[in-house]
Design a protein around this motif. Structure first.
Motif, mmCIF file in Angstrom:
data_model
loop_
_atom_site.group_PDB
_atom_site.id
_atom_site.type_symbol
_atom_site.label_atom_id
_atom_site.label_comp_id
_atom_site.label_asym_id
_atom_site.label_seq_id
_atom_site.Cartn_x
_atom_site.Cartn_y
_atom_site.Cartn_z
ATOM 1 N N LYS A 10 22.926 47.129 11.180
ATOM 2 C CA LYS A 10 22.552 45.880 11.650
ATOM 3 C C LYS A 10 22.228 45.936 13.127
ATOM 4 C CE LYS A 10 21.845 41.667 11.638
ATOM 5 N NZ LYS A 10 20.721 40.751 11.109
ATOM 6 N N LEU A 11 23.095 46.595 14.035
ATOM 7 C CA LEU A 11 22.890 46.672 15.432
ATOM 8 C C LEU A 11 21.491 47.454 15.891
ATOM 9 C CD1 LEU A 11 26.470 47.633 16.522
ATOM 10 C CD2 LEU A 11 25.239 45.696 17.326
ATOM 11 N N ALA A 12 21.398 48.698 14.899
ATOM 12 C CA ALA A 12 20.205 49.576 15.176
ATOM 13 C C ALA A 12 18.947 48.807 14.709
ATOM 14 C CB ALA A 12 20.072 50.683 14.399
ATOM 15 N N SER A 13 19.162 47.556 13.745
ATOM 16 C CA SER A 13 17.828 46.739 13.655
ATOM 17 C C SER A 13 17.485 45.812 14.687
ATOM 18 C CB SER A 13 18.011 46.165 12.329
ATOM 19 O OG SER A 13 18.881 45.146 12.161
ATOM 20 N N MET A 14 18.351 45.574 15.575
ATOM 21 C CA MET A 14 18.050 44.435 16.440
ATOM 22 C C MET A 14 17.401 44.920 17.861
ATOM 23 S SD MET A 14 22.011 42.974 16.502
ATOM 24 C CE MET A 14 21.936 41.981 18.044
ATOM 25 N N GLN A 15 16.376 43.879 18.308
ATOM 26 C CA GLN A 15 16.023 44.148 19.529
ATOM 27 C C GLN A 15 16.204 43.211 20.515
ATOM 28 O OE1 GLN A 15 11.480 44.334 18.314
ATOM 29 N NE2 GLN A 15 11.773 46.661 18.282
ATOM 30 N N VAL A 16 16.635 43.770 21.632
ATOM 31 C CA VAL A 16 17.436 42.771 22.689
ATOM 32 C C VAL A 16 16.881 43.150 24.083
ATOM 33 C CG1 VAL A 16 19.399 42.082 23.664
ATOM 34 C CG2 VAL A 16 19.492 43.005 21.402
ATOM 35 N N ALA A 17 16.306 41.949 24.716
ATOM 36 C CA ALA A 17 15.952 42.117 25.978
ATOM 37 C C ALA A 17 16.917 41.637 26.772
ATOM 38 C CB ALA A 17 14.523 41.094 26.194
ATOM 39 N N VAL A 18 16.892 41.912 28.009
ATOM 40 C CA VAL A 18 17.924 41.793 29.308
ATOM 41 C C VAL A 18 17.244 40.655 30.262
ATOM 42 C CG1 VAL A 18 19.020 42.770 30.985
ATOM 43 C CG2 VAL A 18 19.147 43.762 28.788
ATOM 44 N N ASP A 19 18.089 39.826 30.725
ATOM 45 C CA ASP A 19 17.565 38.997 31.886
ATOM 46 C C ASP A 19 18.608 38.868 32.823
ATOM 47 O OD1 ASP A 19 16.273 36.964 33.163
ATOM 48 O OD2 ASP A 19 17.328 35.389 32.015
ATOM 49 N N SER A 20 18.324 39.297 34.094
ATOM 50 C CA SER A 20 18.938 39.327 35.169
ATOM 51 C C SER A 20 18.373 39.227 36.566
ATOM 52 C CB SER A 20 20.076 40.330 35.224
ATOM 53 O OG SER A 20 20.938 40.254 36.354
ATOM 54 N N ASP A 21 18.745 38.685 37.578
ATOM 55 C CA ASP A 21 18.029 38.766 38.893
ATOM 56 C C ASP A 21 18.312 39.835 39.594
ATOM 57 O OD1 ASP A 21 17.195 36.197 38.179
ATOM 58 O OD2 ASP A 21 18.703 34.982 39.177
ATOM 59 N N ASN A 22 19.346 40.598 39.122
ATOM 60 C CA ASN A 22 19.767 41.825 40.013
ATOM 61 C C ASN A 22 19.560 42.954 39.263
ATOM 62 O OD1 ASN A 22 21.824 43.969 40.762
ATOM 63 N ND2 ASN A 22 22.690 42.430 42.122
ATOM 64 N N ASP A 23 18.661 43.928 39.701
ATOM 65 C CA ASP A 23 18.307 45.223 39.235
ATOM 66 C C ASP A 23 19.591 45.863 38.589
ATOM 67 O OD1 ASP A 23 15.522 44.707 39.365
ATOM 68 O OD2 ASP A 23 15.415 45.859 41.170
ATOM 69 N N ARG A 24 20.547 45.975 39.376
ATOM 70 C CA ARG A 24 21.781 46.805 39.041
ATOM 71 C C ARG A 24 22.201 46.254 37.771
ATOM 72 N NH1 ARG A 24 24.800 47.936 44.979
ATOM 73 N NH2 ARG A 24 23.364 49.733 45.775
ATOM 74 N N LEU A 82 25.976 50.237 22.361
ATOM 75 C CA LEU A 82 26.422 49.618 21.204
ATOM 76 C C LEU A 82 25.264 49.940 20.055
ATOM 77 C CD1 LEU A 82 26.864 45.688 22.059
ATOM 78 C CD2 LEU A 82 28.641 47.395 20.943
ATOM 79 N N GLY A 83 24.259 50.505 20.405
ATOM 80 C CA GLY A 83 23.298 51.118 19.356
ATOM 81 C C GLY A 83 22.227 50.062 18.879
ATOM 82 N N VAL A 84 21.746 49.279 19.824
ATOM 83 C CA VAL A 84 20.783 48.106 19.816
ATOM 84 C C VAL A 84 19.517 48.648 20.599
ATOM 85 C CG1 VAL A 84 22.393 46.641 19.480
ATOM 86 C CG2 VAL A 84 21.410 46.799 21.747
ATOM 87 N N ASN A 85 18.369 48.402 20.176
ATOM 88 C CA ASN A 85 17.049 48.630 20.901
ATOM 89 C C ASN A 85 17.059 47.876 22.193
ATOM 90 O OD1 ASN A 85 16.334 50.909 19.161
ATOM 91 N ND2 ASN A 85 15.920 49.204 17.380
ATOM 92 N N VAL A 86 16.953 48.342 23.330
ATOM 93 C CA VAL A 86 16.437 47.319 24.604
ATOM 94 C C VAL A 86 15.062 47.597 24.611
ATOM 95 C CG1 VAL A 86 17.104 47.112 26.988
ATOM 96 C CG2 VAL A 86 18.982 48.018 25.274
ATOM 97 N N VAL A 87 14.470 46.386 24.683
ATOM 98 C CA VAL A 87 13.038 46.179 24.703
ATOM 99 C C VAL A 87 12.709 45.313 25.902
ATOM 100 C CG1 VAL A 87 12.375 46.983 22.431
ATOM 101 C CG2 VAL A 87 12.987 44.665 23.050
ATOM 102 N N ASP A 88 11.585 45.234 26.325
ATOM 103 C CA ASP A 88 10.913 44.081 27.620
ATOM 104 C C ASP A 88 11.256 42.644 27.053
ATOM 105 O OD1 ASP A 88 10.821 46.423 29.327
ATOM 106 O OD2 ASP A 88 8.521 46.585 28.889
ATOM 107 N N LYS A 89 10.423 42.487 25.924
ATOM 108 C CA LYS A 89 10.499 41.276 25.150
ATOM 109 C C LYS A 89 10.990 41.088 23.985
ATOM 110 C CE LYS A 89 6.761 39.479 28.347
ATOM 111 N NZ LYS A 89 5.355 38.783 28.141
ATOM 112 N N ALA A 90 11.978 40.185 23.595
ATOM 113 C CA ALA A 90 12.568 40.155 22.204
ATOM 114 C C ALA A 90 12.981 38.523 22.027
ATOM 115 C CB ALA A 90 13.534 41.026 22.094
#
Length: 329
Positions: A215-229, A241-249
């Motif tokens: 289930k985790l591997a099938s998830m595509q997740v984007a990150v939203d934060s004003d701070n690059d770090r 966690l095993g999820v896919n991090v992408v630019d938009k999701a």
């Protein structure tokens, strides 16, 4: 003379009666060898001791409960620690509490058939009591618990696959199913303690762990934060966690840090505040959690670095709580 004979006869009768009484006060065999009366093949037994009869009975029942608890408690700790180390979502405090509660419930149900079969008052005034539990009675109760846990597991998995309105609800259902099977393992262990080989399962907690990982591997997740770090920290934690991090999701994890102005106390600069994570799917916030943060340094310009180090060290646990615990909005 006749009065003397009567007195001697009375003394003789009293002496014989005293001897008979002493004989009856002999320590019963069941105190040290209950299996001579209640064979180990069919019964679990325990002896309790106290200054009052009812307390001795309660102590005997408590000692009988320990037969279940000692082994199961150790196995529970082993299972929990192993799952924490191997599971993508780990074992939350909520899961641990639920597991202990389930084990307590199962044990109480199994012990509902306990009977105080014998009691004895020793010459010193101490009461002894013998608690007896038929293994067949306990096995029936534990079998019922196992069937109920299997049914509950199936319901959670069905909810995750077919009904859950979002990814986090689906993950939580799988986590709950895994927790039910962990409780089942302990019930099965108790079943073996009463001489039954155990009940095989169609789906184990390890199989459910694989469903969670899928289930985790099938998830595509984007990150939203004003701070690059903070963005890089989130990306790293999500990847672990095993999820896919992408630019938009459709699924977005956001981070926010709220801190006060540094304060100088006895030569140390202190920075206090909170770190908040939220997760949304299709624009709707599913869960939001906040944790307090506090760092210190001799130099004020080191505070932000210390804060980032603190968040980096805890990000994996924060994310597990975000997607595993009951959602908080």
């Amino acid at each position: 003379m006749s009065s003397t004979r009567v007195l001697l006869s009375f003394i003789t009768v009293f002496f014989i009666a005293s001897c008979a009484s002493t004989s009856e006060e002999k320590r019963p065999q069941w105190i040290d060898n209950a299996s001579s009366i209640y064979p180990d093949s069919d019964y679990l037994t325990a002896v309790g001791q106290a200054s009052k009869r009812d307390r001795a009975g309660k102590n005997a029942t408590a000692n009988l409960a320990e037969i279940f608890y000692v082994t199961v408690r150790a196995e529970t700790n082993t299972l929990t620690e192993a799952t924490k180390a191997q599971s993508a979502l780990g074992v939350t405090a909520e899961s641990s509490t639920s597991l202990q509660r389930n084990i307590q419930t199962e044990t109480d149900q199994a012990l509902s058939g306990v009977k105080i079969k014998n009691s004895w008052l020793s010459p010193s005034g101490e009461y002894y009591a013998l608690a007896v539990l038929g293994k067949r009675t306990a096995a029936m109760s534990l079998n019922e618990s196992i069937i109920a846990l299997d049914n509950s597991t199936a319901e959670f998995i069905n909810y995750s696959v077919n009904i859950a309105p979002n990814s986090i609800s689906s993950l939580n259902a799988l986590r709950a199913a895994r927790d039910e099977q962990m409780a089942r393992q302990m019930a099965n262990l108790q079943l073996k303690q009463v001489g039954v080989s155990g009940v095989p399962t169609d789906i184990s907690s390890k199989k459910i762990e694989r469903l969670i990982a899928q289930k985790l591997a099938s998830m595509q997740v984007a990150v939203d934060s004003d701070n690059d770090r903070h963005s890089k920290t989130l990306q790293s934690g999500l990847s672990q966690l095993g999820v896919n991090v992408v630019d938009k999701a459709n699924i977005v994890v956001s981070a926010d840090v709220d801190i006060t102005e540094p304060t100088l106390i006895k030569g140390w600069y202190w920075l206090r505040g909170s770190y908040e994570l939220s997760i949304s799917e299709n624009g709707q916030v599913i869960s939001r959690k906040r944790w307090p943060v506090k760092v210190s340094a001799k130099q004020a310009d080191l505070l932000n670095l210390r804060l980032q180090d603190n968040i980096n060290a805890n990000i994996s646990e924060y994310l597990k709580q975000l997607v595993s615990d009951s959602p908080t909005l």
